[in-house]
Write a protein that holds these residues in place. Structure first.
Motif, PDB file in Angstrom:
ATOM      1  N   ALA A  84       0.073 -46.506  26.157  1.00 33.59           N
ATOM      2  CA  ALA A  84       1.264 -47.142  25.605  1.00 33.59           C
ATOM      3  C   ALA A  84       1.247 -47.224  24.086  1.00 33.59           C
ATOM      4  CB  ALA A  84       1.421 -48.544  26.195  1.00 33.59           C
ATOM      5  N   SER A  85       0.084 -47.047  23.468  1.00 29.05           N
ATOM      6  CA  SER A  85       0.003 -47.232  22.008  1.00 29.05           C
ATOM      7  C   SER A  85      -0.122 -45.917  21.250  1.00 29.05           C
ATOM      8  CB  SER A  85      -1.197 -48.130  21.659  1.00 29.05           C
ATOM      9  OG  SER A  85      -2.419 -47.542  22.077  1.00 29.05           O
ATOM     10  N   THR A  86      -0.146 -44.782  21.953  1.00 32.72           N
ATOM     11  CA  THR A  86      -0.376 -43.513  21.255  1.00 32.72           C
ATOM     12  C   THR A  86       0.740 -43.164  20.274  1.00 32.72           C
ATOM     13  OG1 THR A  86       0.613 -42.368  23.156  1.00 32.72           O
ATOM     14  CG2 THR A  86      -1.779 -42.559  23.123  1.00 32.72           C
ATOM     15  N   THR A  87       1.977 -43.428  20.655  1.00 25.06           N
ATOM     16  CA  THR A  87       3.100 -43.108  19.754  1.00 25.06           C
ATOM     17  C   THR A  87       3.015 -43.913  18.470  1.00 25.06           C
ATOM     18  OG1 THR A  87       4.522 -42.570  21.636  1.00 25.06           O
ATOM     19  CG2 THR A  87       5.606 -43.062  19.535  1.00 25.06           C
ATOM     20  N   HIS A  88       2.756 -45.208  18.604  1.00 23.10           N
ATOM     21  CA  HIS A  88       2.643 -46.061  17.419  1.00 23.10           C
ATOM     22  C   HIS A  88       1.440 -45.647  16.581  1.00 23.10           C
ATOM     23  CE1 HIS A  88       3.551 -49.465  14.957  1.00 23.10           C
ATOM     24  NE2 HIS A  88       2.416 -50.099  15.243  1.00 23.10           N
ATOM     25  N   PHE A  89       0.361 -45.217  17.234  1.00 24.27           N
ATOM     26  CA  PHE A  89      -0.840 -44.766  16.526  1.00 24.27           C
ATOM     27  C   PHE A  89      -0.518 -43.538  15.662  1.00 24.27           C
ATOM     28  CE2 PHE A  89      -4.570 -41.913  16.550  1.00 24.27           C
ATOM     29  CZ  PHE A  89      -5.483 -42.708  15.882  1.00 24.27           C
ATOM     30  N   GLN A  90       0.216 -42.589  16.246  1.00 23.66           N
ATOM     31  CA  GLN A  90       0.555 -41.386  15.488  1.00 23.66           C
ATOM     32  C   GLN A  90       1.411 -41.716  14.276  1.00 23.66           C
ATOM     33  OE1 GLN A  90      -0.638 -38.462  15.917  1.00 23.66           O
ATOM     34  NE2 GLN A  90      -1.353 -38.329  18.030  1.00 23.66           N
ATOM     35  N   GLU A  91       2.255 -42.726  14.395  1.00 24.51           N
ATOM     36  CA  GLU A  91       3.141 -43.094  13.285  1.00 24.51           C
ATOM     37  C   GLU A  91       2.387 -43.692  12.100  1.00 24.51           C
ATOM     38  OE1 GLU A  91       5.842 -45.730  15.170  1.00 24.51           O
ATOM     39  OE2 GLU A  91       7.032 -44.137  16.119  1.00 24.51           O
ATOM     40  N   LEU A  92       1.118 -44.083  12.302  1.00 19.98           N
ATOM     41  CA  LEU A  92       0.324 -44.655  11.213  1.00 19.98           C
ATOM     42  C   LEU A  92      -0.106 -43.589  10.197  1.00 19.98           C
ATOM     43  CD1 LEU A  92      -2.037 -47.009  13.291  1.00 19.98           C
ATOM     44  CD2 LEU A  92       0.015 -47.661  12.032  1.00 19.98           C
ATOM     45  N   PHE A  93      -0.041 -42.311  10.607  1.00 23.88           N
ATOM     46  CA  PHE A  93      -0.554 -41.217   9.766  1.00 23.88           C
ATOM     47  C   PHE A  93       0.596 -40.295   9.325  1.00 23.88           C
ATOM     48  CE2 PHE A  93      -3.749 -42.552  12.777  1.00 23.88           C
ATOM     49  CZ  PHE A  93      -4.890 -42.708  11.998  1.00 23.88           C
ATOM     50  N   VAL A  94       0.539 -39.891   8.018  1.00 21.77           N
ATOM     51  CA  VAL A  94       1.527 -38.952   7.473  1.00 21.77           C
ATOM     52  C   VAL A  94       0.752 -37.837   6.779  1.00 21.77           C
ATOM     53  CG1 VAL A  94       3.567 -38.674   6.029  1.00 21.77           C
ATOM     54  CG2 VAL A  94       3.115 -40.876   7.117  1.00 21.77           C
ATOM     55  N   PRO A  95       0.362 -36.787   7.508  1.00 18.54           N
ATOM     56  CA  PRO A  95      -0.478 -35.728   6.925  1.00 18.54           C
ATOM     57  C   PRO A  95       0.086 -35.133   5.643  1.00 18.54           C
ATOM     58  CG  PRO A  95      -0.349 -35.472   9.312  1.00 18.54           C
ATOM     59  CD  PRO A  95       0.617 -36.556   8.935  1.00 18.54           C
ATOM     60  N   ALA A  96       1.407 -35.004   5.534  1.00 21.91           N
ATOM     61  CA  ALA A  96       2.009 -34.381   4.337  1.00 21.91           C
ATOM     62  C   ALA A  96       1.727 -35.179   3.077  1.00 21.91           C
ATOM     63  CB  ALA A  96       3.513 -34.224   4.553  1.00 21.91           C
ATOM     64  N   ASP A  97       1.540 -36.477   3.198  1.00 23.60           N
ATOM     65  CA  ASP A  97       1.331 -37.336   2.023  1.00 23.60           C
ATOM     66  C   ASP A  97      -0.133 -37.602   1.733  1.00 23.60           C
ATOM     67  OD1 ASP A  97       4.065 -37.480   1.899  1.00 23.60           O
ATOM     68  OD2 ASP A  97       4.196 -39.425   2.932  1.00 23.60           O
ATOM     69  N   ASP A  98      -1.040 -37.148   2.618  1.00 21.21           N
ATOM     70  CA  ASP A  98      -2.465 -37.452   2.467  1.00 21.21           C
ATOM     71  C   ASP A  98      -3.174 -36.396   1.633  1.00 21.21           C
ATOM     72  OD1 ASP A  98      -2.238 -39.721   3.932  1.00 21.21           O
ATOM     73  OD2 ASP A  98      -2.910 -38.856   5.829  1.00 21.21           O
ATOM     74  N   PRO A  99      -4.309 -36.776   1.006  1.00 20.91           N
ATOM     75  CA  PRO A  99      -5.120 -35.786   0.275  1.00 20.91           C
ATOM     76  C   PRO A  99      -5.789 -34.814   1.255  1.00 20.91           C
ATOM     77  CG  PRO A  99      -6.234 -37.914   0.361  1.00 20.91           C
ATOM     78  CD  PRO A  99      -4.859 -38.134   0.915  1.00 20.91           C
ATOM     79  N   HIS A 100      -6.571 -33.878   0.704  1.00 20.00           N
ATOM     80  CA  HIS A 100      -7.176 -32.843   1.551  1.00 20.00           C
ATOM     81  C   HIS A 100      -8.175 -33.432   2.541  1.00 20.00           C
ATOM     82  CE1 HIS A 100      -8.592 -28.872   2.718  1.00 20.00           C
ATOM     83  NE2 HIS A 100      -9.839 -29.311   2.543  1.00 20.00           N
ATOM     84  N   ALA A 101      -8.949 -34.417   2.127  1.00 19.55           N
ATOM     85  CA  ALA A 101      -9.976 -35.012   2.998  1.00 19.55           C
ATOM     86  C   ALA A 101      -9.478 -36.344   3.544  1.00 19.55           C
ATOM     87  CB  ALA A 101     -11.276 -35.196   2.231  1.00 19.55           C
ATOM     88  N   VAL A 102      -9.487 -36.458   4.852  1.00 17.10           N
ATOM     89  CA  VAL A 102      -9.052 -37.693   5.511  1.00 17.10           C
ATOM     90  C   VAL A 102     -10.125 -38.129   6.500  1.00 17.10           C
ATOM     91  CG1 VAL A 102      -7.317 -38.762   7.009  1.00 17.10           C
ATOM     92  CG2 VAL A 102      -6.618 -37.079   5.289  1.00 17.10           C
ATOM     93  N   VAL A 103     -10.483 -39.396   6.424  1.00 18.82           N
ATOM     94  CA  VAL A 103     -11.485 -39.977   7.333  1.00 18.82           C
ATOM     95  C   VAL A 103     -10.808 -41.067   8.158  1.00 18.82           C
ATOM     96  CG1 VAL A 103     -13.655 -41.263   7.512  1.00 18.82           C
ATOM     97  CG2 VAL A 103     -13.381 -39.479   5.758  1.00 18.82           C
ATOM     98  N   VAL A 104     -11.062 -41.031   9.463  1.00  9.57           N
ATOM     99  CA  VAL A 104     -10.589 -42.104  10.338  1.00  9.57           C
ATOM    100  C   VAL A 104     -11.816 -42.921  10.747  1.00  9.57           C
ATOM    101  CG1 VAL A 104      -9.400 -42.713  12.477  1.00  9.57           C
ATOM    102  CG2 VAL A 104      -8.670 -40.709  11.169  1.00  9.57           C
ATOM    103  N   ASP A 105     -11.940 -44.122  10.188  1.00 11.01           N
ATOM    104  CA  ASP A 105     -13.061 -45.024  10.491  1.00 11.01           C
ATOM    105  C   ASP A 105     -12.746 -45.760  11.800  1.00 11.01           C
ATOM    106  OD1 ASP A 105     -14.943 -47.022  10.666  1.00 11.01           O
ATOM    107  OD2 ASP A 105     -14.953 -47.453   8.519  1.00 11.01           O
ATOM    108  N   CYS A 106     -13.473 -45.418  12.871  1.00 10.96           N
ATOM    109  CA  CYS A 106     -13.135 -45.907  14.223  1.00 10.96           C
ATOM    110  C   CYS A 106     -13.954 -47.117  14.654  1.00 10.96           C
ATOM    111  CB  CYS A 106     -13.324 -44.779  15.237  1.00 10.96           C
ATOM    112  SG  CYS A 106     -12.267 -43.341  14.962  1.00 10.96           S
ATOM    113  N   ARG A 107     -14.569 -47.810  13.706  1.00  9.52           N
ATOM    114  CA  ARG A 107     -15.418 -48.937  14.107  1.00  9.52           C
ATOM    115  C   ARG A 107     -14.629 -50.041  14.813  1.00  9.52           C
ATOM    116  NH1 ARG A 107     -17.858 -50.953   8.591  1.00  9.52           N
ATOM    117  NH2 ARG A 107     -17.562 -48.741   8.082  1.00  9.52           N
TER     118      ARG A 107
END
Length: 480
Positions: A408-431
């Motif tokens: 149920a939360s996958t759609t909202h999760f995807q909306e948190l990220f905007v690849p076009a606006d991010d720098p070349h290196a992106v880290v997702v800290d999953c702690r």
């Protein structure tokens, strides 16, 4: 000694309340009333002696009678007995497989709706006693019936203020019965419902062909009967735990209920389960041990064998009055006060389960309530996911999501990220991120693909060992 006396009197009181219910449910199912009484004797006695919840009363229940009306009409009573035996086996297997703990998945609002719905059903069932040959009583008979019901209710409510030496329900039944006998009041009695006299129940296997065709006929009814019986029993089990402040053994109760139904079916009795109204009478009368339930069951057999001329003289009005009080005490009046204070989805569950219980049956109501509660929980939980963004490292953006990633939360999760606006290196800290299901894995893979298409590198960091194992088992490319 005082505890023994209290439980003996509680069992006696409860037995009086069991009789009209079991007779009425047998008639609803188009069966001989003795089948209801025999069922009450076996089911009440066996569960009281062997079950996992002392103080709870089981018997030939109306919720199960409604389930098998069509079976009896189409195939006869012998097929019902075979269904009761098979349903009992399914109930016992449920307990042996230790599935009684599943009742913990029933939310509290569903419990409130269940209690309220059954309270309305108990009260509504008593209105049938204000009818004669399908027509409402009128004139003097109606006034007499209403007056005796009111007197019974007054005794049950007021007697505890004077003394607790005698269960108020027992005193009310005995007092109103004596009053009608002395004054010769022309009111309906238990004997007007059906004659109770009979012999000892005899063992015999159901007279049905032992073929696959027979199994195809009885299996659907047996499954439905066992589902309804287990649900009502386990919900009443929880309520009894709350009232007594003690902890019962749910799986043992399921096994005992199954064994009781098997025995009942083999001796010509109806199927049954826990009865919330009679349980409330027993608990309210001081019944807390196995003795009270065993006494209630044995008294049913004594009524059949020896005491039917006396028991048949008990005014229906007295029993109706007691059951009205039980309905009033069973209804969770506090739930009405909190409807405007609890979250709207919880209020919806309470109202929905109450209404569906009254309109259809308990199994449907509880299932609908669980589904509504689960969907509401998923909706609320899905919107709780969020992410912190850190750009302190040059040329790198770090996302730190918080919450649970599931279907149920996958759609909202995807909306948190905007690849076009991010720098070349992106880290997702999953702690602080918990992966719950396959949808979570698919969401991470989809996120990695989005960054790959944008020509940017995505790296997962601080995955917990459990989340790493989940991704590794799925062979996910998100770990690469």
């Amino acid at each position: 000694m005082n505890a023994i006396r209290n439980n003996l009197l509680a069992g006696l009181t409860t037995s009086f309340a069991l009789v009209p219910e079991c007779i009425a449910f047998a008639l609803v199912a188009q069966l001989n009333p003795l089948m209801g009484l025999y069922g009450a004797f076996f089911i009440c006695t066996v569960t009281a002696l062997c079950g996992g919840r002392p103080g709870m009363i089981s018997g030939a229940a109306g919720s199960m009678a409604v389930v098998i009306v069509a079976l009896v009409a189409q195939h006869g009573a012998q097929y019902l007995l075979a269904t009761v035996v098979l349903g009992g086996v399914l109930m016992a297997l449920f307990g042996l497989l230790r599935m009684g703990a599943l009742i913990r998945m029933v939310p509290h609002p569903v419990m409130l709706g269940f209690v309220n719905g059954l309270a309305i059903i108990i009260a509504g069932a008593q209105l049938e006693h204000f009818k004669l040959d399908g027509h409402w009583l009128q004139g003097a008979p109606l006034l007499l019936m209403a007056g005796l019901v009111a007197l019974t209710m007054a005794v049950v409510w007021l007697l505890p203020r004077l003394t607790r030496a005698v269960p108020p329900a027992l005193a009310a039944i005995a007092g109103v019965g004596l009053l009608t006998a002395l004054l010769g009041l022309p009111t309906r009695t238990l004997g007007d419902m059906a004659h109770m006299a009979g012999g000892l129940p005899a063992f015999h296997l159901p007279s049905v062909p032992l073929t696959l065709d027979t199994l195809r006929i009885i299996l659907p009814y047996a499954v439905l009967m066992s589902m309804v019986g287990l649900l009502e029993t386990l919900l009443t089990f929880n309520l009894t735990d709350d009232i007594t402040g003690t902890q019962g053994q749910a799986n043992r109760e399921c096994v005992a209920l199954g064994a009781a139904n098997v025995v009942s079916g083999l001796f010509g009795g109806m199927g049954g389960c826990a009865m919330i109204g009679q349980t409330m009478i027993n608990l309210g009368s001081g019944g807390r041990t196995r003795l009270s339930g065993a006494v209630a069951g044995v008294m049913i057999l004594l009524f059949i064998l020896f005491l039917s001329p006396w028991i048949e003289r008990i005014p229906l009005a007295a029993l109706v009055g007691v059951m009205f009080v039980v309905a009033q005490q069973t209804f969770a009046w506090g739930s009405l006060r909190v409807l405007g204070k609890v979250p709207r989805h919880d209020a919806l569950v309470i109202v929905a389960v109450t209404g569906i219980t009254v309109a259809t049956d308990l199994a449907t109501a509880v299932m609908c309530g669980i589904v509504i509660a689960a969907l509401s929980f998923a909706w609320q939980h899905a919107r709780d996911i969020r992410a912190d963004v850190d750009d302190t490292v040059a040329g790198q953006r770090t996302y730190t999501p918080h919450g649970t990633l599931f279907f149920a939360s996958t759609t909202h999760f995807q909306e948190l990220f905007v690849p076009a606006d991010d720098p070349h290196a992106v880290v997702v800290d999953c702690r602080h991120l918990r992966l719950a299901d396959h949808s979570a894995i698919a969401a991470l893979e989809a996120l990695a693909e989005r960054y790959a298409r944008a020509g940017k590198a995505l790296r997962l960091a601080q995955l917990s060992p459990r989340c790493q194992l989940l991704l590794a088992r799925a062979g996910s490319s998100a770990l690469a």
